[in-house]
Design an enzyme around this catalytic site. Structure first.
Site, PDB file in Angstrom:
ATOM      1  CB  SER A 103       1.170  41.424 -87.305  1.00  0.00           C
ATOM      2  OG  SER A 103       1.994  40.560 -86.981  1.00  0.00           O
ATOM      3  N   GLY A 104       2.055  43.575 -85.562  1.00  0.00           N
ATOM      4  CA  GLY A 104       2.761  44.076 -84.559  1.00  0.00           C
ATOM      5  C   GLY A 104       3.903  44.936 -84.602  1.00  0.00           C
ATOM      6  CE1 TYR A 149       8.648  34.512 -78.159  1.00  0.00           C
ATOM      7  CE2 TYR A 149       8.471  35.125 -76.015  1.00  0.00           C
ATOM      8  CZ  TYR A 149       8.652  35.375 -76.908  1.00  0.00           C
ATOM      9  OH  TYR A 149       8.531  36.698 -77.290  1.00  0.00           O
TER      10      TYR A 149
HETATM   11  N1  LIG Z   1       4.318  41.448 -77.942  1.00  0.00           N
HETATM   12  C1  LIG Z   1       5.103  41.521 -76.826  1.00  0.00           C
HETATM   13  O1  LIG Z   1       4.726  41.638 -75.811  1.00  0.00           O
HETATM   14  C2  LIG Z   1       6.248  41.024 -77.050  1.00  0.00           C
HETATM   15  C3  LIG Z   1       7.310  40.988 -75.761  1.00  0.00           C
HETATM   16  C4  LIG Z   1       8.574  40.541 -75.974  1.00  0.00           C
HETATM   17  C5  LIG Z   1       9.183  40.250 -76.946  1.00  0.00           C
HETATM   18  N2  LIG Z   1       8.380  40.400 -78.154  1.00  0.00           N
HETATM   19  C6  LIG Z   1       9.037  40.079 -79.474  1.00  0.00           C
HETATM   20  O2  LIG Z   1       8.548  41.137 -80.579  1.00  0.00           O
HETATM   21  C7  LIG Z   1       8.694  40.689 -81.905  1.00  0.00           C
HETATM   22  C8  LIG Z   1       7.570  40.767 -82.545  1.00  0.00           C
HETATM   23  O3  LIG Z   1       6.469  40.197 -82.053  1.00  0.00           O
HETATM   24  P1  LIG Z   1       4.974  40.842 -82.162  1.00  0.00           P
HETATM   25  O4  LIG Z   1       4.689  41.018 -80.509  1.00  0.00           O
HETATM   26  O5  LIG Z   1       4.950  41.857 -82.996  1.00  0.00           O
HETATM   27  O6  LIG Z   1       4.268  39.596 -82.731  1.00  0.00           O
HETATM   28  P2  LIG Z   1       3.145  39.410 -83.900  1.00  0.00           P
HETATM   29  O7  LIG Z   1       2.451  40.285 -83.924  1.00  0.00           O
HETATM   30  O8  LIG Z   1       2.805  37.966 -83.784  1.00  0.00           O
HETATM   31  O9  LIG Z   1       4.745  39.611 -84.876  1.00  0.00           O
HETATM   32  C9  LIG Z   1       5.235  38.246 -85.214  1.00  0.00           C
HETATM   33  C10 LIG Z   1       5.613  38.309 -86.766  1.00  0.00           C
HETATM   34  O10 LIG Z   1       6.579  37.352 -87.024  1.00  0.00           O
HETATM   35  C11 LIG Z   1       5.982  36.614 -88.217  1.00  0.00           C
HETATM   36  N3  LIG Z   1       6.327  35.379 -88.336  1.00  0.00           N
HETATM   37  C12 LIG Z   1       5.800  34.175 -87.669  1.00  0.00           C
HETATM   38  N4  LIG Z   1       6.345  33.067 -88.073  1.00  0.00           N
HETATM   39  C13 LIG Z   1       7.175  33.432 -89.215  1.00  0.00           C
HETATM   40  C14 LIG Z   1       8.039  32.835 -90.140  1.00  0.00           C
HETATM   41  N5  LIG Z   1       8.016  31.449 -90.367  1.00  0.00           N
HETATM   42  N6  LIG Z   1       8.454  33.425 -91.307  1.00  0.00           N
HETATM   43  C15 LIG Z   1       8.463  34.656 -91.343  1.00  0.00           C
HETATM   44  N7  LIG Z   1       7.808  35.558 -90.222  1.00  0.00           N
HETATM   45  C16 LIG Z   1       7.056  34.815 -89.316  1.00  0.00           C
HETATM   46  C17 LIG Z   1       4.381  36.912 -88.082  1.00  0.00           C
HETATM   47  O11 LIG Z   1       3.766  36.652 -89.363  1.00  0.00           O
HETATM   48  P3  LIG Z   1       2.169  36.143 -89.602  1.00  0.00           P
HETATM   49  O12 LIG Z   1       1.478  37.171 -89.447  1.00  0.00           O
HETATM   50  O13 LIG Z   1       2.211  35.365 -90.913  1.00  0.00           O
HETATM   51  O14 LIG Z   1       2.146  34.944 -88.532  1.00  0.00           O
HETATM   52  C18 LIG Z   1       4.265  38.216 -87.860  1.00  0.00           C
HETATM   53  O15 LIG Z   1       4.431  39.085 -88.691  1.00  0.00           O
HETATM   54  C19 LIG Z   1       9.175  39.132 -81.579  1.00  0.00           C
HETATM   55  O16 LIG Z   1      10.471  38.869 -81.917  1.00  0.00           O
HETATM   56  C20 LIG Z   1       8.607  38.769 -80.041  1.00  0.00           C
HETATM   57  O17 LIG Z   1       9.302  37.855 -79.537  1.00  0.00           O
HETATM   58  C21 LIG Z   1       7.248  40.815 -78.430  1.00  0.00           C
END
Ligand SMILES: NC(=O)c1ccc[n+]([C@@H]2O[C@H](COP(=O)([O-])OP(=O)(O)OC[C@H]3O[C@@H](n4cnc5c(N)ncnc54)[C@H](OP(=O)(O)O)[C@@H]3O)[C@@H](O)[C@H]2O)c1
Length: 412
Positions: free
Chosen positions: A131-132, A290
């Site tokens: 995702s994401g 976090y």
């Molecule tokens: N979105 C933002 O605004 C933002 C801002 C700053 C930084 N970030 C960073 O960007 C990165 C990606 O986040 P995102 O925004 O794309 O969020 P996201 O859509 O929630 O993606 C996170 C991914 O991590 C996976 N994950 C969670 N727990 C896990 C585990 N135990 N083992 C393996 N995979 C696991 C989730 O899988 P499931 O679907 O199975 O839960 C999901 O695929 C992260 O490092 C986040 O800190 C995001």
């Protein structure tokens, strides 16, 4: 050929030989161009190889460059008392390898960065790619020919993500493998299966994360956010480091966040405090957990780069963008509300994946690491994230935790 003859080097490499009707010339400042007499045209690229060349070094001893009445440059060999319109330096041309870095910003998308990029010889592993940002990163790499492995904890979600990519491009080489970063056993199993396949690993993206989770301990007895965001990735890289070293130049990209600025990890003696990393329930605040995990990401990235770059493996950390509407907010209704309001003003997921992709492929970052990027631009992380002692400290602590908590199967 004529230039080689004048320089006393008649021998030539046939690939460089010009087709009939073409002539090699050079500008006053040594850039080689090609003239086609039949079509009355000139071009910078060699008509056979397509390469651009420039003259290396100065004129040979005794030679001088002059200009005739028509403004055309000619060369005088004072030693042998002869003149020629051929630049003798053309015998010593080199390929023009100058790669001008492209300029990117917060609006750039991952696919824009990958324009003209052939990744068909690359193997990429992305954690949390169902995702994401992780998904958009995987999709972008796969659409450019890379063999992409989506390392995900939930197989059905991962398979769905794989089919979304293959629906878009049938030939995409993309697959899912199980990896639960909240379990050291699962990380070890993933690494064992991956290694058994004898694949190289050119790009490893540590992307998976959870945010604002209620307090919970993993099966290894550690706080979940810390283990998923940092320790699981630490262990994964540790187990795959030999594969990375055999796949050089290889890059590790760690997805962190600007939220790393709103916390600290060290005690008054400058040591990383283990209780801050994996706190007991009564001292737990999910947002702080976090932020700390994201600070760990940057410290880990810079220490990993310090240790691995002598072996051809570089590492950079990054912030993908602010409050992008991924799944990251799903654990807390307040976060969902905030992300919903912010949605019209934040980056798309393609834009969110851009800095990750940039850190993974930008030619100007070859051999460069230990840095922190935002909007495809290098910036300074918080003072604590730049502290090399904290980075070493966190590394040693992580090694200790892994040693204590992981129980590899006995080798008989
Ligand atoms: N979105 C933002 O605004 C933002 C801002 C700053 C930084 N970030 C960073 O960007 C990165 C990606 O986040 P995102 O925004 O794309 O969020 P996201 O859509 O929630 O993606 C996170 C991914 O991590 C996976 N994950 C969670 N727990 C896990 C585990 N135990 N083992 C393996 N995979 C696991 C989730 O899988 P499931 O679907 O199975 O839960 C999901 O695929 C992260 O490092 C986040 O800190 C995001």
């Amino acid at each position: 050929m004529a230039a080689l003859k004048y320089a006393g080097m008649d021998d030539t490499d046939s690939e460089d030989e010009l087709p009939p009707g073409w002539e090699e010339r050079s500008t006053k400042d040594g850039w080689v161009y090609y003239a086609n007499h039949e079509e009355m045209k000139t071009q910078w690229e060699h008509p056979k190889t397509g390469k651009k060349k420039r003259c290396a070094g100065a004129l040979p001893y005794g030679w001088e460059q002059e200009t005739d009445d028509k403004g055309q440059v000619f060369y005088v060999d004072h030693i042998n008392k002869r003149t020629t319109y051929f630049d003798p330096r053309q015998a010593f041309t080199v390929e023009d390898m100058q790669v001008k870095p492209k300029r990117y910003d917060g609006n750039t998308t991952a696919l824009e960065i990958l324009q003209d990029c052939d990744l068909s010889d690359k193997v990429v592993v992305i954690t949390g790619a169902n995702s994401g940002i992780g998904f958009e990163t995987a999709r972008s790499f796969a659409l450019h020919g890379a063999h992409v492995i989506l390392a995900c904890r939930n197989q059905s979600r991962a398979i769905k993500a794989v089919s979304l990519i293959t629906d878009e491009w049938r030939k995409a080489r993309v697959e899912a493998m199980t990896l639960d970063l909240a379990s050291l056993r699962s990380v070890r199993e993933f690494a064992e299966i991956f290694k058994a396949r004898k694949l190289p690993l050119h790009i490893l993206v540590c992307n998976a994360a959870v945010c604002t989770q209620p307090w919970n301990l993993t099966e290894d007895g550690l706080e979940t956010t810390f283990q998923i965001c940092h320790l699981g990735h630490f262990y994964l890289v540790e187990l795959l480091q030999d594969v990375l070293r055999h796949s050089t130049p290889a890059r590790v990209v760690v997805v962190s966040s600007e939220s790393h600025r709103f916390t600290d990890l060290v005690d008054s003696c400058g040591k990383v405090e283990p209780n801050l990393l994996s706190p007991p329930q009564k001292e737990y605040w999910s947002m702080l957990a976090y932020n700390r995990a994201k600070l760990c990401n940057i410290l880990f990235s810079s220490e990993l780069h310090r240790r691995m770059s002598p072996h051809g493996v570089t590492c950079n950390a990054l912030h993908p963008g602010n409050m992008m509407y991924t799944s990251i907010h799903r654990s807390w209704w307040l976060m969902t509300l905030l992300f919903t309001f912010a949605r019209p003003f934040t980056k798309s997921m393609q834009q969110g994946a851009a800095t990750t992709v940039y850190c993974a492929v930008a030619p100007e970052l070859e051999g460069i690491g230990g840095m922190y990027f935002n909007n495809c631009f290098r910036c300074l992380p918080s003072p604590q994230a730049q502290d090399p002692t904290a980075a070493v400290n966190l590394w040693e602590l992580s090694e200790r935790l892994i040693q204590e908590r992981s129980t590899p199967p006995q080798v008989l």
